[in-house]
Design a protein around this motif. Structure first.
Motif, short mmCIF file in Angstrom:
data_model
loop_
_atom_site.label_atom_id
_atom_site.label_comp_id
_atom_site.label_asym_id
_atom_site.label_seq_id
_atom_site.Cartn_x
_atom_site.Cartn_y
_atom_site.Cartn_z
N THR A 29 119.59 98.29 69.96
CA THR A 29 118.49 98.94 70.48
C THR A 29 118.58 100.37 70.45
O THR A 29 117.62 101.04 70.70
CB THR A 29 118.23 98.27 71.97
N LEU A 34 114.03 101.79 69.14
CA LEU A 34 113.89 100.45 70.09
C LEU A 34 114.74 101.09 71.52
O LEU A 34 115.48 102.21 71.33
CB LEU A 34 114.73 99.38 69.71
N ARG A 172 109.06 93.77 77.31
CA ARG A 172 107.89 93.99 77.32
C ARG A 172 107.21 94.64 78.55
O ARG A 172 106.47 95.50 78.63
CB ARG A 172 107.01 92.81 77.15
N HIS A 175 108.92 98.37 78.76
CA HIS A 175 108.62 98.99 77.54
C HIS A 175 107.60 98.88 76.73
O HIS A 175 107.39 99.77 75.69
CB HIS A 175 110.03 99.31 76.81
N GLN A 178 105.38 96.94 71.94
CA GLN A 178 105.89 97.27 70.66
C GLN A 178 107.66 97.19 70.81
O GLN A 178 107.93 96.80 69.86
CB GLN A 178 105.62 98.85 70.29
N ALA A 179 108.18 97.49 72.00
CA ALA A 179 109.39 97.50 71.91
C ALA A 179 110.00 95.94 71.95
O ALA A 179 110.92 95.71 71.18
CB ALA A 179 110.04 98.00 73.34
N GLY A 182 109.84 94.69 68.29
CA GLY A 182 111.05 95.36 67.80
C GLY A 182 112.34 94.51 67.87
O GLY A 182 112.84 94.17 66.85
N ILE A 183 112.31 94.39 69.20
CA ILE A 183 113.80 93.32 69.46
C ILE A 183 113.54 92.12 69.00
O ILE A 183 114.71 91.48 68.19
CB ILE A 183 114.03 93.35 70.92
N ARG A 318 106.33 105.23 74.11
CA ARG A 318 107.46 105.16 73.08
C ARG A 318 108.81 104.72 74.15
O ARG A 318 108.58 105.15 75.19
CB ARG A 318 107.83 106.23 72.55
N PRO A 319 109.56 103.73 73.52
CA PRO A 319 110.78 103.38 74.39
C PRO A 319 111.63 104.59 74.92
O PRO A 319 111.71 105.50 74.03
CB PRO A 319 111.68 102.53 73.52
#
Length: 320
Positions: A29, A34, A172, A175, A178-179, A182-183, A318-319
């Motif tokens: 991450t 991420l 979710r 963050h 999108q985060a 991604g994970i 953004r994360p």
């Protein structure tokens, strides 16, 4: 949310422990945009803990370190009928009193219940032990059907893979979509699964041999979410009678076709709200709702906030 405390003690299920480590793994991450998490394995200080499957782990930190985490997660254990260390229960109570969100995976709900953190709250656990949780802790409102549930302060999940669902949901919440997506991609899993755990209670397993016409239908629907889909229309794509299609669709996904369609449309609207500057009316059309008036109630029921409020919170986020 940056610092995550994973609680370990004798008898913790190795799979649940690994799920927490995989979702919040710093080695992954911290790359690719991420969120970077500081995962701390907390337990009896200086004591080697025996996990399920013959594994052992020496905690990184003691139970007192839970007070300094942004999130605490309790994995499930092999034997939920076992007693729990009073020091562990006290540490969870202290973290909760300080406002630290606490989550449990699978039978970890028994630990939270023993600490009194589930009294008067809706909770879930693996369907196999849900009745036992309700009998042992009558003050807990046990829902054996959902994959996970919570109120922001305390969360519980169903068994095994549902632990992944809850961990991704917590990402979710903190963050953004999108985060979590991604994970999920890095883990080769779905960022969100519709339906409840009732679909996993023993039932005939559908034959997965050969081509799956339902998979093709789902792909076609996802490619054109703005199309006015009906069960009859989807059934025609599958070359099935409408009732047969609806029955087989539910047997495969765990939810009726139109409920699945609604979930996918809301998820698509979430992505567009986060990643574009399109007006909400345009997003509603592209997601298949037709107008913002139709989108708003469905979105609010599913996500908990109105589309415009969601965009203010998550657009361009953004994360960190």
């Amino acid at each position: 949310m940056r610092t995550v405390g994973c609680v370990v003690f004798d008898g913790v299920r190795a799979f649940d422990y690994a799920v927490i480590g995989e979702v919040f793994a710093a080695h992954r991450t911290s790359r690719g945009g991420l969120p970077a998490f500081d995962l701390r394995v907390c337990g009896p200080e200086g004591t080697r803990v025996r996990l399920g499957g013959g594994l052992e782990r020496v905690p990184d930190a003691g139970l007192a370190d839970l007070l300094h985490c942004d999130l605490v997660i309790v994995p499930g254990m092999e034997d939920p009928s076992a007693g729990f260390d009073p020091a562990l229960l006290d540490a969870l109570r202290a973290a909760h009193a300080r406002g630290v969100p606490i989550a449990s995976l699978c039978a970890g709900a028994f630990v939270l219940a023993a600490a009194g953190l589930l009294d008067g709250r809706k909770a879930t656990t693996h369907w196999y032990v849900a009745a036992r949780l309700a009998e042992r802790y009558p003050a807990v409102v046990v829902d054996p059907d959902v994959l996970f549930t919570g109120d922001g302060a305390v969360w519980t999940s169903a068994g095994v893979a549902a632990g992944i669902d809850l961990c991704l949901h917590l990402v979710r919440e903190a963050h953004g979509q999108q985060a979590a997506a991604g994970i999920a991609r890095a883990m080769v899993t779905a960022p969100f699964r519709a339906g409840g755990q009732a679909q996993f209670i023993p039932s005939p397993v559908p034959d997965a041999s050969g081509d799956d016409p339902l998979a093709a239908v789902r792909a076609a629907v996802l490619a054109e979410l703005d199309h006015p889909w009906t069960v009859a229309g989807m059934a025609r794509l599958a070359l099935m009678a409408e009732r047969t299609f609806a029955r087989r669709f539910r047997g495969t996904t765990g939810v009726p076709p139109l409920r699945w369609l609604l979930e996918q449309r809301v998820l698509h609207a979430q992505r567009l709200l986060e990643e574009t500057d399109l007006p909400v009316d345009d997003i509603a059309v592209r997601s298949g709702f037709g107008s913002a008036v139709s989108l708003r109630p469905a979105f609010t029921r599913r996500v908990g906030v109105a589309p415009r409020d969601y965009r203010r919170t998550y657009q361009g986020r953004r994360p960190t």
